[in-house]
Write a protein that holds these residues in place. Structure first.
Motif, short mmCIF file in Angstrom:
data_model
loop_
_atom_site.label_atom_id
_atom_site.label_comp_id
_atom_site.label_asym_id
_atom_site.label_seq_id
_atom_site.Cartn_x
_atom_site.Cartn_y
_atom_site.Cartn_z
N LEU A 239 28.55 45.03 -10.79
CA LEU A 239 29.68 43.88 -10.99
C LEU A 239 29.61 43.11 -12.00
O LEU A 239 30.59 42.71 -12.93
N TYR B 133 34.47 41.24 -4.78
CA TYR B 133 35.34 41.00 -5.84
C TYR B 133 36.86 41.27 -5.42
O TYR B 133 37.04 41.87 -4.46
N ALA C 250 35.48 36.47 -8.16
CA ALA C 250 34.17 37.32 -7.49
C ALA C 250 33.26 36.45 -6.95
O ALA C 250 33.04 35.47 -7.56
#
Length: 174
Positions: free
Chosen positions: A149, A82, A58
């Protein structure tokens, strides 16, 4: 011109997981072409030494110096990517325009699922390009913000590689 960052870690120790750019050196100036004053395209990035057991990577690019490096109040996110396969070892210049199959993007702080280059309102800002090696493939998070994330990656980070570039507008708004 490529230089490797020395802030790469795995499991609390230093390792050989490196992120670099052919466009700027670690702590070097990001060329204007990659900024809002230029073509606003993503710079070339490459990496090596991905930790054993990595399932995906990522990338988060952010600026912790907003709005003014002398008095920062927030981190501004420029790019979120990602589920990068570990077999991928680079994003060429303009790589954000043609990501490999299966790679997903999050939203930057302009609300776009794309790269947004440096555009500091005041002074010289630092831009952190952080590549994370993960022990899992993440579910489709539907264009997450960087904070979402990061939450999804919690407990799955095997290592981190980073390069920092700097940029100051030719014409500051102040």
């Amino acid at each position: 011109m490529a230089a490797e960052a020395n802030t790469n870690t795995v499991s609390g120790g230093v390792m050989n997981f490196f992120l670099q750019s052919g466009a700027f050196s670690h702590h070097g100036s990001i060329p204007t072409v990659y900024t809002c004053e230029g073509e606003d395209i993503s710079p070339p990035l490459s990496w090596h030494g991905v930790p054993e057991g990595t399932k995906t990577l990522a990338l988060i690019v952010d600026d912790p110096d907003v709005p003014d490096p002398a008095a920062p109040v927030r981190v501004w996110v420029h790019w979120v990517v990602y589920n990068i396969p570990p077999s991928v070892t680079e994003f060429p210049e303009r790589g954000s325009e043609n990501l490999p199959h299966g790679v997903l993007t999050g939203r930057n702080d302009w609300g776009r699922a794309a790269y947004g280059g440096p555009c500091p309102p005041i002074g010289e800002h630092r831009y952190f390009f952080k590549l994370y090696a993960l022990d899992t493939e993440l579910a489709d998070l539907s264009h997450p913000r960087a904070s979402d994330l990061m939450a999804a990656m919690e407990g799955h980070i095997l290592g981190t590689a980073m390069i920092v570039g700097v940029y100051q507008k030719v014409r500051n708004e102040r």
